[in-house]
Scaffold this motif. Structure first.
Motif, PDB file in Angstrom:
ATOM      1  N   PRO A  22       5.191   2.428 -11.959  1.00 27.22           N
ATOM      2  CA  PRO A  22       3.975   2.291 -12.637  1.00 27.22           C
ATOM      3  C   PRO A  22       3.085   1.370 -12.169  1.00 27.22           C
ATOM      4  N   GLN A  23       3.350   0.490 -11.211  1.00 31.18           N
ATOM      5  CA  GLN A  23       2.312  -0.424 -10.950  1.00 31.18           C
ATOM      6  C   GLN A  23       1.659  -0.019  -9.590  1.00 31.18           C
ATOM      7  N   ARG A  24       2.163   0.912  -8.907  1.00 28.32           N
ATOM      8  CA  ARG A  24       1.328   1.323  -7.767  1.00 28.32           C
ATOM      9  C   ARG A  24       0.133   2.100  -8.020  1.00 28.32           C
ATOM     10  N   ARG A  25      -0.550   1.998  -7.166  1.00 30.82           N
ATOM     11  CA  ARG A  25      -1.798   2.638  -7.039  1.00 30.82           C
ATOM     12  C   ARG A  25      -1.874   3.977  -6.322  1.00 30.82           C
ATOM     13  N   ALA A  26      -2.687   4.872  -6.584  1.00 30.62           N
ATOM     14  CA  ALA A  26      -2.682   5.880  -5.776  1.00 30.62           C
ATOM     15  C   ALA A  26      -3.205   5.739  -4.489  1.00 30.62           C
ATOM     16  N   GLN A  27      -2.755   6.537  -3.117  1.00 28.07           N
ATOM     17  CA  GLN A  27      -3.209   6.047  -1.871  1.00 28.07           C
ATOM     18  C   GLN A  27      -4.803   6.147  -1.739  1.00 28.07           C
ATOM     19  N   ARG A  28      -5.396   7.117  -2.480  1.00 29.89           N
ATOM     20  CA  ARG A  28      -6.898   7.392  -2.244  1.00 29.89           C
ATOM     21  C   ARG A  28      -7.488   6.263  -3.166  1.00 29.89           C
ATOM     22  N   GLU A  29      -6.911   5.688  -4.007  1.00 27.74           N
ATOM     23  CA  GLU A  29      -7.506   4.534  -4.469  1.00 27.74           C
ATOM     24  C   GLU A  29      -7.475   3.300  -3.740  1.00 27.74           C
ATOM     25  N   GLN A  30      -6.406   2.943  -2.941  1.00 22.51           N
ATOM     26  CA  GLN A  30      -6.390   1.848  -2.062  1.00 22.51           C
ATOM     27  C   GLN A  30      -7.124   1.883  -1.057  1.00 22.51           C
ATOM     28  N   ALA A  31      -7.748   3.042  -0.636  1.00 19.67           N
ATOM     29  CA  ALA A  31      -8.591   3.308   0.651  1.00 19.67           C
ATOM     30  C   ALA A  31     -10.179   2.853   0.211  1.00 19.67           C
ATOM     31  N   ASN A  79       5.761  -6.100   1.516  1.00 14.29           N
ATOM     32  CA  ASN A  79       5.140  -5.024   0.975  1.00 14.29           C
ATOM     33  C   ASN A  79       3.558  -5.785   0.411  1.00 14.29           C
ATOM     34  N   SER A  80       2.602  -5.669   1.182  1.00 13.17           N
ATOM     35  CA  SER A  80       1.412  -6.191   0.981  1.00 13.17           C
ATOM     36  C   SER A  80       0.400  -5.225   0.373  1.00 13.17           C
ATOM     37  N   SER A  81       0.940  -4.058  -0.333  1.00 14.06           N
ATOM     38  CA  SER A  81       0.009  -3.164  -1.027  1.00 14.06           C
ATOM     39  C   SER A  81      -0.226  -3.783  -2.328  1.00 14.06           C
ATOM     40  N   ILE A  82      -1.656  -3.616  -2.813  1.00  8.93           N
ATOM     41  CA  ILE A  82      -2.028  -4.226  -3.977  1.00  8.93           C
ATOM     42  C   ILE A  82      -1.731  -3.213  -5.132  1.00  8.93           C
ATOM     43  N   LEU A  83      -0.998  -4.087  -6.221  1.00  5.90           N
ATOM     44  CA  LEU A  83      -0.313  -3.285  -7.287  1.00  5.90           C
ATOM     45  C   LEU A  83      -1.352  -3.791  -8.274  1.00  5.90           C
ATOM     46  N   MET A  84      -1.343  -2.718  -9.350  1.00  7.09           N
ATOM     47  CA  MET A  84      -2.098  -2.847 -10.658  1.00  7.09           C
ATOM     48  C   MET A  84      -1.143  -3.790 -11.568  1.00  7.09           C
ATOM     49  N   PRO A  85      -2.055  -4.362 -12.482  1.00 10.16           N
ATOM     50  CA  PRO A  85      -1.240  -5.569 -13.268  1.00 10.16           C
ATOM     51  C   PRO A  85      -0.069  -4.680 -14.103  1.00 10.16           C
ATOM     52  N   VAL A  86       0.983  -5.390 -14.441  1.00 15.21           N
ATOM     53  CA  VAL A  86       2.186  -4.684 -15.371  1.00 15.21           C
ATOM     54  C   VAL A  86       1.656  -4.796 -16.555  1.00 15.21           C
ATOM     55  N   ARG A  87       2.128  -3.658 -17.239  1.00 19.64           N
ATOM     56  CA  ARG A  87       1.811  -3.479 -18.632  1.00 19.64           C
ATOM     57  C   ARG A  87       3.099  -4.100 -19.431  1.00 19.64           C
ATOM     58  N   LEU A  88       2.822  -4.653 -20.633  1.00 21.77           N
ATOM     59  CA  LEU A  88       3.998  -5.329 -21.599  1.00 21.77           C
ATOM     60  C   LEU A  88       5.057  -4.147 -21.732  1.00 21.77           C
ATOM     61  N   SER A  89       4.283  -2.913 -22.051  1.00 25.12           N
ATOM     62  CA  SER A  89       5.061  -1.882 -22.697  1.00 25.12           C
ATOM     63  C   SER A  89       6.333  -1.465 -21.457  1.00 25.12           C
ATOM     64  N   THR A  90       5.948  -1.602 -19.887  1.00 27.51           N
ATOM     65  CA  THR A  90       6.651  -1.216 -19.082  1.00 27.51           C
ATOM     66  C   THR A  90       7.890  -2.061 -19.008  1.00 27.51           C
ATOM     67  N   ILE A  91       7.688  -3.338 -18.918  1.00 23.84           N
ATOM     68  CA  ILE A  91       8.713  -4.359 -19.174  1.00 23.84           C
ATOM     69  C   ILE A  91       9.737  -4.145 -20.485  1.00 23.84           C
ATOM     70  N   VAL A  92       8.950  -3.783 -21.624  1.00 25.54           N
ATOM     71  CA  VAL A  92       9.952  -3.630 -22.872  1.00 25.54           C
ATOM     72  C   VAL A  92      10.647  -2.412 -22.631  1.00 25.54           C
ATOM     73  N   ALA A  93      10.209  -1.409 -22.054  1.00 21.93           N
ATOM     74  CA  ALA A  93      11.005   0.043 -21.907  1.00 21.93           C
ATOM     75  C   ALA A  93      11.954  -0.132 -20.827  1.00 21.93           C
ATOM     76  N   SER A  94      11.682  -1.062 -19.759  1.00 26.67           N
ATOM     77  CA  SER A  94      12.743  -1.257 -18.776  1.00 26.67           C
ATOM     78  C   SER A  94      13.799  -2.042 -19.372  1.00 26.67           C
ATOM     79  N   PHE A  95      13.576  -3.021 -20.340  1.00 23.54           N
ATOM     80  CA  PHE A  95      14.955  -3.493 -20.908  1.00 23.54           C
ATOM     81  C   PHE A  95      15.530  -2.671 -21.802  1.00 23.54           C
ATOM     82  N   ALA A  96      14.676  -1.696 -22.614  1.00 22.20           N
ATOM     83  CA  ALA A  96      15.427  -1.025 -23.521  1.00 22.20           C
ATOM     84  C   ALA A  96      16.378   0.030 -22.865  1.00 22.20           C
TER      85      ALA A  96
END
Length: 168
Positions: free
Chosen positions: A158-167, A5-22
């Protein structure tokens, strides 16, 4: 050979990591009918973040989450902490290799990592004097590996960009 999967991802937020562990801790603390047959959601989440973000999630996070899991489940203190630390070590060590494969082959790697962590927790339990829980204990890591593609998709959402942003 580029990653699957070579799509460009946005940087991960620390809140996403903490929420996933919760959420993972919450799922592990639910009163399941037979814990041996359920995947360890904290181990899956820890494995995912240790592979995807090895500089943010490593041995320290694994030890801390393991102690929280031990305290929440009322088991021998340090049992999950040791198992999760070994899981995080293996995940970080193999992260560059695992990311080159698609989710199917990643799931096979994750299965071996989850089985190793389950084996460590089992050894600690048996050494502390508990009885062997039986061979159905390997069903949890197998279910965890089967859930790996879904976990990957959900945690990368949460890290995926919208398809229009990738274009652009």
């Amino acid at each position: 050979m580029p990653p699957a999967n070579s799509s460009i991802l946005m940087p991960v937020r620390l809140s996403t990591i903490v929420a996933s562990f919760a959420v993972a801790l919450f799922l592990n603390f639910l009163p399941w009918r037979d814990l041996r047959l359920m995947p360890d959601f904290v181990a899956l989440t820890l494995c995912f973040w240790s592979i995807r973000q090895p500089r943010l999630v490593g041995l320290g996070v694994a030890w801390t989450v393991g102690l929280l899991s031990d305290a929440g489940n009322g088991v021998l203190l340090g049992q999950h902490a040791l198992a999760y630390s070994i899981l995080a070590f293996l995940s970080v060590w193999l992260s560059r290799r695992i990311l080159w494969f698609g989710t199917g082959l990643q799931a096979l790697h994750v299965l071996l990592i989850l089985l190793a962590a389950q084996g460590v927790a089992l050894l600690v339990r048996v050494a502390a004097g508990n009885a062997f829980p039986g061979w159905p204990i390997i069903v949890g890591p197998i279910f965890g590996a089967l859930l790996w593609p879904l976990v990957t998709w959900l945690l990368l959402l949460p890290q995926r960009r919208a398809q229009r942003e990738q274009a652009i």
